[in-house]
Design a protein around this motif. Structure first.
Motif: not given
Length: 246
Positions: A202-217
């Protein structure tokens, strides 16, 4: 948003359980797709399994072309491969080990990891050290259960509670589920323990969503630069040109 969640072993039933946990944590509009390696160990327990799993997962990600995706979650706690995946893929890669530890550090001064067999402790400790969060880990405690034993809910709950008490005595203020197969236990055990319990999936999914939403790679400056061009022999061919992800 589409996230691919990779199991670290070849047991499809475990992939399905991990995907259920990932979907329950994901936000609206996020699609979760599970990926099971075509080869490798049926459960990852030890250094040999872990290195074999890493190669199999990288091979699976390299050849995955079914649909575009925005991020990858690597659902193997303490397993190798995350750094290689970050070199390989154009999308953010979030490992459940470091994701859970980072969130745990926001909830208490020290956290404890409850895992499966004691033989996994060294790998997890090394993974946490590499991720820069080992200093806040009070203990990594094994339950004595193998990965494939986690389907027995009563036995798993009892073993987790016993291990959690040892982690608490060692100074843990937050607990982390140290295996993707434990996904779901946080809802059952959090109240009983009186401590926050962090599920890495769950933690990884939410962090992945945040990175994508912020446009970070992933940064390409330094350690995660693209692999140097050379001939590499894989298990099966994939399309020429381009890289997995989008």
């Amino acid at each position: 948003m589409r996230i691919v969640v990779t199991n670290c072993n070849t047991t499809r039933a475990m992939t399905e359980e991990i995907v259920r946990g990932a979907r329950s944590a994901a936000g609206p509009g996020t699609t979760i797709t599970g990926l099971t390696p075509a080869w490798g160990p049926e459960s990852a327990e030890g250094w040999l399994d872990s290195h074999l799993s890493a190669a199999a997962v990288l091979d699976a990600l390299r050849g995955y072309e079914e649909e575009p995706y925005d991020a990858v979650v690597m659902a193997g706690f303490g397993e190798h491969g995350r750094e290689g995946a970050r070199e390989l893929l154009d999308v953010p890669v979030v490992d459940i080990t470091e994701a859970a530890a980072h969130l745990a550090c926001l909830l208490g001064r020290r956290y404890g990891v409850i895992t499966t067999l004691d033989r996994s402790r060294g790998q997890i400790e090394d993974s946490l050290y590499t991720a820069g969060v080992a200093a806040h880990c009070a203990a990594v405690v094994g339950t004595g259960l193998g990965v494939l034993d986690l389907g027995d809910e009563r036995r798993t709950t009892e073993a987790f509670l016993a291990a959690a008490e040892r982690a608490r005595v060692a100074g843990a203020e937050v607990l982390v589920l140290g295996c993707a197969g434990m996904t779901g236990l946080q809802r059952v055990l959090g109240d009983r323990l009186g401590m926050p319990v962090v599920d890495g999936v769950g933690a990884a999914v939410r962090l992945a969503e945040s990175l994508v939403a912020l446009g970070l790679r992933t940064s390409r400056a330094g350690g995660y630069a693209r692999p140097r061009p050379k001939r590499r022999t894989w298990s099966a061919p994939v399309r020429e040109g381009g890289w997995p992800g989008r």
